[in-house]
Design a protein around this motif. Structure first.
Motif, PDB file in Angstrom:
ATOM      1  N   GLY A  82     -76.229  75.504  37.319  1.00 17.56           N
ATOM      2  CA  GLY A  82     -75.449  74.804  36.549  1.00 17.56           C
ATOM      3  C   GLY A  82     -75.462  73.337  36.996  1.00 17.56           C
ATOM      4  O   GLY A  82     -75.632  72.427  35.918  1.00 17.56           O
ATOM      5  N   PHE A  83     -75.100  73.027  38.032  1.00 16.95           N
ATOM      6  CA  PHE A  83     -75.080  71.645  38.382  1.00 16.95           C
ATOM      7  C   PHE A  83     -76.380  71.041  38.419  1.00 16.95           C
ATOM      8  O   PHE A  83     -76.456  69.856  37.989  1.00 16.95           O
ATOM      9  N   SER A  84     -77.505  71.539  38.941  1.00 18.10           N
ATOM     10  CA  SER A  84     -78.635  70.967  38.997  1.00 18.10           C
ATOM     11  C   SER A  84     -79.082  70.602  37.559  1.00 18.10           C
ATOM     12  O   SER A  84     -79.629  69.669  36.989  1.00 18.10           O
ATOM     13  N   CYS A  85     -78.408  71.398  36.672  1.00 16.41           N
ATOM     14  CA  CYS A  85     -78.799  71.164  34.930  1.00 16.41           C
ATOM     15  C   CYS A  85     -77.966  70.096  34.437  1.00 16.41           C
ATOM     16  O   CYS A  85     -78.527  68.853  33.931  1.00 16.41           O
ATOM     17  N   PHE A  86     -76.595  70.255  34.659  1.00 20.29           N
ATOM     18  CA  PHE A  86     -75.580  69.110  34.076  1.00 20.29           C
ATOM     19  C   PHE A  86     -75.877  67.735  35.076  1.00 20.29           C
ATOM     20  O   PHE A  86     -75.343  66.766  34.368  1.00 20.29           O
ATOM     21  N   ASP A  87     -76.277  67.833  36.103  1.00 19.01           N
ATOM     22  CA  ASP A  87     -76.441  66.393  36.787  1.00 19.01           C
ATOM     23  C   ASP A  87     -77.512  65.561  36.350  1.00 19.01           C
ATOM     24  O   ASP A  87     -77.521  64.598  36.473  1.00 19.01           O
ATOM     25  N   GLN A  88     -78.264  66.098  35.502  1.00 20.57           N
ATOM     26  CA  GLN A  88     -79.219  65.386  34.685  1.00 20.57           C
ATOM     27  C   GLN A  88     -78.957  64.965  33.430  1.00 20.57           C
ATOM     28  O   GLN A  88     -79.761  64.004  32.732  1.00 20.57           O
ATOM     29  N   PHE A  89     -77.852  65.257  32.979  1.00 21.42           N
ATOM     30  CA  PHE A  89     -77.411  65.098  31.726  1.00 21.42           C
ATOM     31  C   PHE A  89     -76.850  63.383  31.771  1.00 21.42           C
ATOM     32  O   PHE A  89     -75.723  63.066  31.548  1.00 21.42           O
ATOM     33  N   MET A  90     -77.881  62.472  31.978  1.00 24.69           N
ATOM     34  CA  MET A  90     -77.440  61.104  31.848  1.00 24.69           C
ATOM     35  C   MET A  90     -78.126  60.697  30.501  1.00 24.69           C
ATOM     36  O   MET A  90     -79.195  60.057  30.649  1.00 24.69           O
ATOM     37  N   ILE A  91     -77.480  60.820  29.379  1.00 23.63           N
ATOM     38  CA  ILE A  91     -78.365  60.690  28.140  1.00 23.63           C
ATOM     39  C   ILE A  91     -78.353  59.273  27.822  1.00 23.63           C
ATOM     40  O   ILE A  91     -79.326  58.895  27.015  1.00 23.63           O
ATOM     41  N   VAL A  92     -77.932  58.314  28.633  1.00 25.56           N
ATOM     42  CA  VAL A  92     -77.873  56.890  28.193  1.00 25.56           C
ATOM     43  C   VAL A  92     -79.162  56.379  29.009  1.00 25.56           C
ATOM     44  O   VAL A  92     -79.801  55.180  28.634  1.00 25.56           O
ATOM     45  N   ILE A  93     -79.576  56.790  30.093  1.00 26.40           N
ATOM     46  CA  ILE A  93     -80.876  56.153  30.891  1.00 26.40           C
ATOM     47  C   ILE A  93     -82.106  56.391  30.105  1.00 26.40           C
ATOM     48  O   ILE A  93     -82.493  55.341  30.279  1.00 26.40           O
ATOM     49  N   ALA A  94     -82.341  57.168  29.225  1.00 28.44           N
ATOM     50  CA  ALA A  94     -83.565  56.989  28.536  1.00 28.44           C
ATOM     51  C   ALA A  94     -83.438  55.885  27.623  1.00 28.44           C
ATOM     52  O   ALA A  94     -84.788  55.268  27.039  1.00 28.44           O
ATOM     53  N   LEU A  95     -82.243  55.219  27.200  1.00 29.46           N
ATOM     54  CA  LEU A  95     -82.245  53.953  26.244  1.00 29.46           C
ATOM     55  C   LEU A  95     -81.556  52.674  27.053  1.00 29.46           C
ATOM     56  O   LEU A  95     -81.123  51.912  26.698  1.00 29.46           O
ATOM     57  N   TRP A  96     -81.808  52.974  28.450  1.00 26.51           N
ATOM     58  CA  TRP A  96     -81.091  51.907  29.217  1.00 26.51           C
ATOM     59  C   TRP A  96     -81.582  50.442  28.967  1.00 26.51           C
ATOM     60  O   TRP A  96     -80.739  49.608  28.775  1.00 26.51           O
ATOM     61  N   ALA A 146     -83.839  74.165  36.143  1.00 29.99           N
ATOM     62  CA  ALA A 146     -82.398  74.076  35.407  1.00 29.99           C
ATOM     63  C   ALA A 146     -82.375  72.589  35.431  1.00 29.99           C
ATOM     64  O   ALA A 146     -82.054  71.922  34.515  1.00 29.99           O
ATOM     65  N   ALA A 147     -82.768  71.831  36.688  1.00 34.38           N
ATOM     66  CA  ALA A 147     -82.816  70.203  36.294  1.00 34.38           C
ATOM     67  C   ALA A 147     -83.831  69.701  35.543  1.00 34.38           C
ATOM     68  O   ALA A 147     -83.391  68.856  34.925  1.00 34.38           O
ATOM     69  N   GLN A 148     -84.886  70.186  35.367  1.00 35.19           N
ATOM     70  CA  GLN A 148     -85.723  69.679  34.411  1.00 35.19           C
ATOM     71  C   GLN A 148     -85.428  70.110  32.999  1.00 35.19           C
ATOM     72  O   GLN A 148     -85.549  69.299  32.086  1.00 35.19           O
ATOM     73  N   MET A 149     -84.695  71.155  32.650  1.00 36.42           N
ATOM     74  CA  MET A 149     -84.257  71.404  31.551  1.00 36.42           C
ATOM     75  C   MET A 149     -83.042  70.740  31.087  1.00 36.42           C
ATOM     76  O   MET A 149     -82.968  70.298  29.982  1.00 36.42           O
ATOM     77  N   GLY A 150     -82.291  70.272  32.125  1.00 34.20           N
ATOM     78  CA  GLY A 150     -81.251  69.252  31.999  1.00 34.20           C
ATOM     79  C   GLY A 150     -81.762  67.892  31.485  1.00 34.20           C
ATOM     80  O   GLY A 150     -81.444  67.377  30.489  1.00 34.20           O
ATOM     81  N   THR A 151     -82.674  67.572  32.082  1.00 35.32           N
ATOM     82  CA  THR A 151     -83.535  66.240  31.926  1.00 35.32           C
ATOM     83  C   THR A 151     -84.206  66.441  30.489  1.00 35.32           C
ATOM     84  O   THR A 151     -84.094  65.384  29.722  1.00 35.32           O
ATOM     85  N   THR A 152     -84.464  67.498  30.097  1.00 34.91           N
ATOM     86  CA  THR A 152     -85.304  67.638  28.630  1.00 34.91           C
ATOM     87  C   THR A 152     -84.384  67.735  27.455  1.00 34.91           C
ATOM     88  O   THR A 152     -84.673  66.646  26.543  1.00 34.91           O
ATOM     89  N   VAL A 153     -83.281  68.293  27.664  1.00 32.38           N
ATOM     90  CA  VAL A 153     -82.256  68.211  26.588  1.00 32.38           C
ATOM     91  C   VAL A 153     -81.528  66.914  26.669  1.00 32.38           C
ATOM     92  O   VAL A 153     -81.193  66.587  25.578  1.00 32.38           O
ATOM     93  N   SER A 154     -81.353  66.433  27.742  1.00 37.55           N
ATOM     94  CA  SER A 154     -80.640  65.134  27.904  1.00 37.55           C
ATOM     95  C   SER A 154     -81.678  63.989  27.081  1.00 37.55           C
ATOM     96  O   SER A 154     -81.085  63.196  26.391  1.00 37.55           O
ATOM     97  N   ALA A 155     -82.740  64.003  27.290  1.00 41.90           N
ATOM     98  CA  ALA A 155     -83.717  62.968  26.408  1.00 41.90           C
ATOM     99  C   ALA A 155     -83.662  63.246  24.999  1.00 41.90           C
ATOM    100  O   ALA A 155     -83.562  62.128  24.387  1.00 41.90           O
ATOM    101  N   LEU A 156     -83.696  64.498  24.560  1.00 40.99           N
ATOM    102  CA  LEU A 156     -83.564  64.785  23.106  1.00 40.99           C
ATOM    103  C   LEU A 156     -82.173  64.667  22.703  1.00 40.99           C
ATOM    104  O   LEU A 156     -81.985  63.850  21.557  1.00 40.99           O
ATOM    105  N   LEU A 157     -81.072  64.947  23.292  1.00 40.34           N
ATOM    106  CA  LEU A 157     -79.918  64.456  22.859  1.00 40.34           C
ATOM    107  C   LEU A 157     -79.613  62.835  22.711  1.00 40.34           C
ATOM    108  O   LEU A 157     -78.869  62.684  21.940  1.00 40.34           O
ATOM    109  N   GLY A 158     -79.993  62.248  23.662  1.00 38.64           N
ATOM    110  CA  GLY A 158     -79.707  60.959  23.761  1.00 38.64           C
ATOM    111  C   GLY A 158     -80.511  60.195  22.516  1.00 38.64           C
ATOM    112  O   GLY A 158     -79.969  59.294  21.989  1.00 38.64           O
ATOM    113  N   GLY A 159     -81.711  60.615  22.277  1.00 39.63           N
ATOM    114  CA  GLY A 159     -82.169  60.179  20.987  1.00 39.63           C
ATOM    115  C   GLY A 159     -81.577  60.246  19.642  1.00 39.63           C
ATOM    116  O   GLY A 159     -81.663  59.694  18.728  1.00 39.63           O
TER     117      GLY A 159
END
Length: 385
Positions: A10-24, A138-151
């Motif tokens: 879970g940590f690996s997943c949510f550690d990548q939830f930096m949704i602002v970075i894709a639009l930094w 898990a980390a890549q899933m976090g990155t994936t969802v983060s990118a979509l959520l940020g948009g």
């Protein structure tokens, strides 16, 4: 310890939830930060991480994995929580300084904690490949969802994006609080300083296999980091709409995660050597393919690079974990991350300068040649061992 493994997934997943970075970049532009100042901030950020990697790894080994990971996660959450308040160059500089320190503390310690938890739970070393593959997915899933959520969130406003990012950043802290520190054994009668000296001597001088693993982690990790930024420029020149950048980034990340998750199955079916060879061959094909077919053809061939990266992250990390004792595992992993950051500081600006002067196809071809040499010099000797 089995609960530890689930919590760290879970940590690996949510550690990548930096949704602002894709639009930094566009966000900082609204605050008057041009590209020159933006690159200055990134240089400071890279330098802080570079200087903090090894000390943070030592801190994790000496003070404890959980304590260091908790401190880093908390500092990261505080940095994101203060981010909506900054609107000047000085404020963003402070953010990059604190975030660099936080990521240095997290880097290496999370992987070492996961691997130690797997061993403490009674898992065999061979199971480490599957455990690390799951964490990578898990980390890549976090990155994936983060990118979509940020948009999606930024369509409301940057304010919504920043505060949502701040709230999500506290989830890793809550997960680490529930983790139990696994035992890490040290040989009695030796001082830690002597053991560390022996470890560094073995890793960098005497043990050729461990040295090759470390060098390959640095080389192919640097290539992946460079391509993270080159891809965005490539998509732009290929005429991809900006709204689709998040989808492509999410897709590439998901593919890398699935590749890492499949590493254990691939080893069981084909053996370790063919997969190690694929780690080098696939990115090289991607570099030359992207150089030859600018547009969607190159974008499709570019998928091969994250496949190789996903496999390499698991295979190299597993090989390193098998050769390093628990007591200093985080230190050596941080050494690898330090090498990646240092190499990127050299290669990244050269790639950027080359793109401005000669164009993307020439630079991608040069990267293909460079990593072909790395394949022959670094990866082939590891494959044939």
């Amino acid at each position: 310890m089995n609960r530890n493994i689930k919590l760290l997934y879970g940590f690996s997943c949510f550690d990548q939830f930096m949704i602002v970075i894709a639009l930094w970049v566009p966000y900082l532009a609204t605050k008057g930060i041009g590209m020159r100042q933006f690159m200055e901030l990134q240089a400071v950020f890279a330098l802080v991480i570079l200087c903090g990697e090894l000390p943070s790894g030592l801190l994790s080994d000496l003070w404890g994995r959980k304590k260091t990971l908790l401190l880093g996660s908390t500092l990261k959450a505080v940095s994101f929580s203060l981010l909506p308040l900054w609107s000047s160059y000085a404020g963003f500089l402070f953010y990059h300084l604190t975030m660099g320190i936080a990521l240095s503390m997290i880097s290496g310690g999370d992987v070492a904690l996961l691997y130690d938890s797997s061993l403490a739970a009674g898992g065999e070393k061979s199971r480490g490949t599957a455990v690390l593959g799951n964490a990578n997915l898990a980390a890549q899933m976090g990155t994936t969802v983060s990118a979509l959520l940020g948009g999606a969130v930024v369509s409301l406003s940057y304010g919504h994006l920043l505060w949502a990012n701040a709230i999500l950043s506290w989830i890793p802290v809550l997960l680490v609080l529930r983790v139990t520190e696994p035992p890490a054994t040290l040989d009695r009668g030796k001082k830690r300083a002597e053991e560390l000296k022996e470890l560094l001597s073995s890793t960098l001088v005497r043990d050729g296999a461990t040295r090759l693993v470390l060098l390959n982690m640095v080389a192919w990790g640097t290539g992946g980091l460079v391509m993270f930024w080159v891809n965005q420029k490539y998509w732009q020149e290929s005429g991809v709409p900006l709204a689709s950048f998040g989808v492509l980034l999410a897709g590439y990340g998901l593919i890398a995660g699935l590749a890492g998750r499949s590493a254990a199955l691939g080893i069981a079916r084909y053996g370790r050597r063919p997969l190690l060879a694929a780690v080098g061959v696939l990115p090289i094909i991607a570099y030359f393919g992207m150089a030859s077919f600018l547009g969607w053809g190159g974008i499709l061939l570019g998928i091969l690079a994250p496949v190789g990266r996903g496999l390499g992250q698991v295979l190299f990390m597993e090989a390193l974990n098998e050769r390093i004792s628990s007591a200093f595992r985080a230190t050596v992993i941080s050494m690898a991350q330090l090498g990646i950051r240092a190499s990127f500081c050299l290669l990244g600006p050269l790639v950027g300068y080359g793109i401005e002067r000669s164009g993307l196809p020439s630079v991608l071809s040069a990267l293909g040649i460079l990593f072909s040499l790395a394949f022959v010099v670094l990866l082939v000797p590891l494959v044939v061992r």
